[in-house]
Design a protein around this motif. Structure first.
Motif, short mmCIF file in Angstrom:
data_model
loop_
_atom_site.label_atom_id
_atom_site.label_comp_id
_atom_site.label_asym_id
_atom_site.label_seq_id
_atom_site.Cartn_x
_atom_site.Cartn_y
_atom_site.Cartn_z
N SER A 1 -42.57 25.28 28.24
CA SER A 1 -43.30 25.33 27.92
C SER A 1 -45.09 25.59 28.07
O SER A 1 -44.77 26.42 29.17
CB SER A 1 -43.86 23.77 27.57
OG SER A 1 -44.90 23.12 29.03
N GLY A 2 -45.96 25.46 27.62
CA GLY A 2 -47.37 25.65 27.78
C GLY A 2 -47.74 25.46 28.54
O GLY A 2 -48.57 26.02 29.46
N THR A 3 -47.88 24.02 28.96
CA THR A 3 -48.03 23.24 30.11
C THR A 3 -47.62 23.98 31.05
O THR A 3 -48.49 24.23 32.53
CB THR A 3 -48.05 21.99 29.97
OG1 THR A 3 -48.63 21.50 29.03
CG2 THR A 3 -48.43 20.89 30.71
N TYR B 1 -56.61 21.85 27.44
CA TYR B 1 -55.83 21.11 27.24
C TYR B 1 -55.61 19.42 27.39
O TYR B 1 -54.64 19.69 28.84
CB TYR B 1 -54.96 21.52 26.67
CG TYR B 1 -54.08 21.35 24.87
CD1 TYR B 1 -54.69 21.51 24.26
CD2 TYR B 1 -52.79 20.72 25.51
CE1 TYR B 1 -53.83 20.75 22.78
CE2 TYR B 1 -51.91 20.45 24.53
CZ TYR B 1 -52.47 20.21 23.48
OH TYR B 1 -51.44 20.08 22.70
N ASP C 1 -56.69 30.00 28.87
CA ASP C 1 -55.04 29.45 28.52
C ASP C 1 -55.46 29.93 26.84
O ASP C 1 -55.89 29.60 26.14
CB ASP C 1 -55.47 27.97 28.25
CG ASP C 1 -54.83 27.21 27.65
OD1 ASP C 1 -53.77 27.86 26.47
OD2 ASP C 1 -54.63 26.21 26.66
N CYS D 1 -52.78 30.35 24.42
CA CYS D 1 -52.30 29.17 22.90
C CYS D 1 -53.10 29.64 21.77
O CYS D 1 -53.61 29.17 22.09
CB CYS D 1 -52.21 27.36 24.04
SG CYS D 1 -50.53 27.60 24.91
N TYR D 2 -52.35 29.64 21.11
CA TYR D 2 -52.23 30.11 19.76
C TYR D 2 -53.48 30.80 19.73
O TYR D 2 -54.11 30.97 17.94
CB TYR D 2 -53.38 28.17 19.03
CG TYR D 2 -52.34 27.21 18.75
CD1 TYR D 2 -50.79 27.17 18.39
CD2 TYR D 2 -52.41 25.87 19.26
CE1 TYR D 2 -50.45 26.73 18.20
CE2 TYR D 2 -51.65 24.87 19.60
CZ TYR D 2 -50.38 25.18 18.30
OH TYR D 2 -50.35 23.91 18.53
N LYS E 1 -45.02 28.74 20.25
CA LYS E 1 -46.51 28.82 19.32
C LYS E 1 -46.34 30.59 18.91
O LYS E 1 -45.34 31.05 18.86
CB LYS E 1 -47.57 28.80 20.19
CG LYS E 1 -47.95 27.23 20.45
CD LYS E 1 -48.81 26.72 21.77
CE LYS E 1 -48.63 25.47 21.62
NZ LYS E 1 -49.82 24.93 21.98
#
Ligand SMILES: *Cc1c(COP(=O)(O)O)cnc(C)c1O
Length: 405
Positions: A85-87, A112, A195, A197-198, A221
């Motif tokens: 995952s992203g985490t 996050y 980070d 993400c998105y 994503k």
């Protein structure tokens, strides 16, 4: 369709015409970047063959990493279904680079939600357990520079591009460039991490081009284009990528191993589609923002502003409205449209969360999805959309619950 709703959506679209053209132009630029990378690395059918065992000399894996590095203008990249995952991708970066006694400095407020336990958890194998310290600044350049000057244990500076579950604007590349300039004016030696993400494909470059050393994100994503079935990526300076690869597998083994018995075809095809899908998601966020602003709700991004990520946050003001919104999104999802979402205790999050995730890839938020932590002031976060048409249908469904006649 309810005439009133039809008119609201039509007016919103008209007012967004110029911004949508800007988004299309950017998608064209990024599509060219991606295509150039595919051509440079001569991607062929041979890259879609599965491997097993150790996966030595897996050209599918190695070429995919090269493609990402090419698109991000990075020295090296790790792209892998072994990153869950992203985490996980972000956590790998932190554990790969930071050592006991080092300090991580977050400069865009708290990272996050899912990173909280990674950083400060007690007795769970967190960075804190390993003697890595943490400090935080919230968009305060002066305070940031003061800490960087005074605290020589700061080894890594962390910024979050997306708004996440926060009421703030996503960072634009110009903001990131400014932050990097400030950091570098006082310290040459710290690692700058973002980070991402998105944020992928939202603008004409990626943070690496602004001087960021390392970026990481999720393949379910933007950058997976909706087709990548799982995974995460990390791009940046080769020296850091090597350290992180040692953490992903084992020191000395790094990215020399790792097989995938499925085919990487969806990862390749997803990357190819990602600029277009991201453009659809951006337009979706802008449509939600405009329509809900027009109805009197506070929305972020502000109506008419092209955001730095693909999220639209709307302050709905009550738990009931949040739940109704999320259920409307679920009703118009291609998968599990018959399911009614309820708030639940999601792993990694402190408050209860309600989610609409009627997606082909479980939990993929590049597909149309909505979620909300059940807490004041009851903000719903809506993101993604494979197609802009789907976003329009969803806006209509959400309005049905709010506008009766
Ligand atoms: C999604 C996300 C992450 C990582 O989340 P996963 O669900 O683990 O993939 C991290 N930061 C931000 C801003 C995100 O949006």
């Amino acid at each position: 369709m309810n005439k009133k709703i039809e008119k609201i959506i039509e007016d919103a679209e008209k007012s967004l015409k110029t911004q949508f053209e800007v988004i299309d132009k950017n998608a064209l630029k990024r599509q060219k970047d991606v295509l150039d990378a595919f051509r440079k690395f001569n991607v062929g059918q041979r890259h879609f063959a599965p491997t097993n065992g150790y996966g030595y000399d897996d050209i599918a894996r190695d070429t995919l990493c090269n493609l990402y590095a090419g698109v991000f203008k990075a020295e090296a990249a790790i792209v892998s279904p072994l990153i869950v995952s992203g985490t996980h991708a972000l956590s790998l970066c932190l554990f790969g680079i930071l050592r006991p006694g080092d300090t991580m400095l977050a400069v865009t407020g708290a990272p996050y939600d899912t990173l909280q336990e990674v950083i400060g958890g007690k007795g769970n194998g967190s960075l804190a357990d390993f003697g890595v310290k943490y400090r935080e600044v919230r968009f305060d350049g002066e305070q940031m520079c003061e800490i960087l000057r005074g605290d020589r244990t700061v080894k890594l500076v962390f910024m979050g591009r997306s708004r996440g579950y926060e009421w703030r604007d996503a960072l634009k590349l110009s903001d990131i460039a400014e932050l990097v300039k400030q950091i570098r004016s006082v310290r040459e030696d710290v690692v700058i991490m973002c980070d991402n993400c998105y944020g992928e494909f939202v603008e004409d470059e990626e943070p690496i081009s602004c001087g960021v050393d390392i970026v990481a994100g999720s393949l379910i994503k933007n950058i997976g284009g909706g087709l990548a079935p799982t995974g995460g990526y990390i791009c940046g300076k080769k020296a850091y990528i090597d350290q992180i690869a040692g953490r992903l597998t084992a020191p000395s083994i790094g990215m020399e191993v790792g097989s995938y018995a499925g085919s990487y075809r969806n990862f390749y095809q997803g990357l190819f589609l990602a600029p277009h899908v991201t453009a659809c998601a951006l337009k979706s966020a802008m449509l939600f923002s405009k329509v809900f602003s027009d109805l009197g709700y506070d929305a972020s991004p502000k109506p008419g502003v092209i955001p730095g990520d693909i999220i639209c946050a709307v302050k709905l003001g009550s738990a009931d409205k949040v739940i109704e919104f999320v259920r409307a999104i679920q009703r118009v999802s291609p998968i599990d449209s018959n399911v009614t979402p309820f708030p639940w205790d999601m792993p990694g999050y402190t408050d209860q969360v309600i989610m609409a995730a009627g997606t082909f890839v479980a939990g993929a938020s590049i597909e149309l999805s909505a979620d909300s932590p059940i807490r004041e002031p009851y903000i719903v976060y809506v993101q993604g959309a494979f197609t802009y048409e789907h976003a329009k249908i969803a806006v209509e469904e959400c309005l049905e619950g709010l506008i009766k006649d």
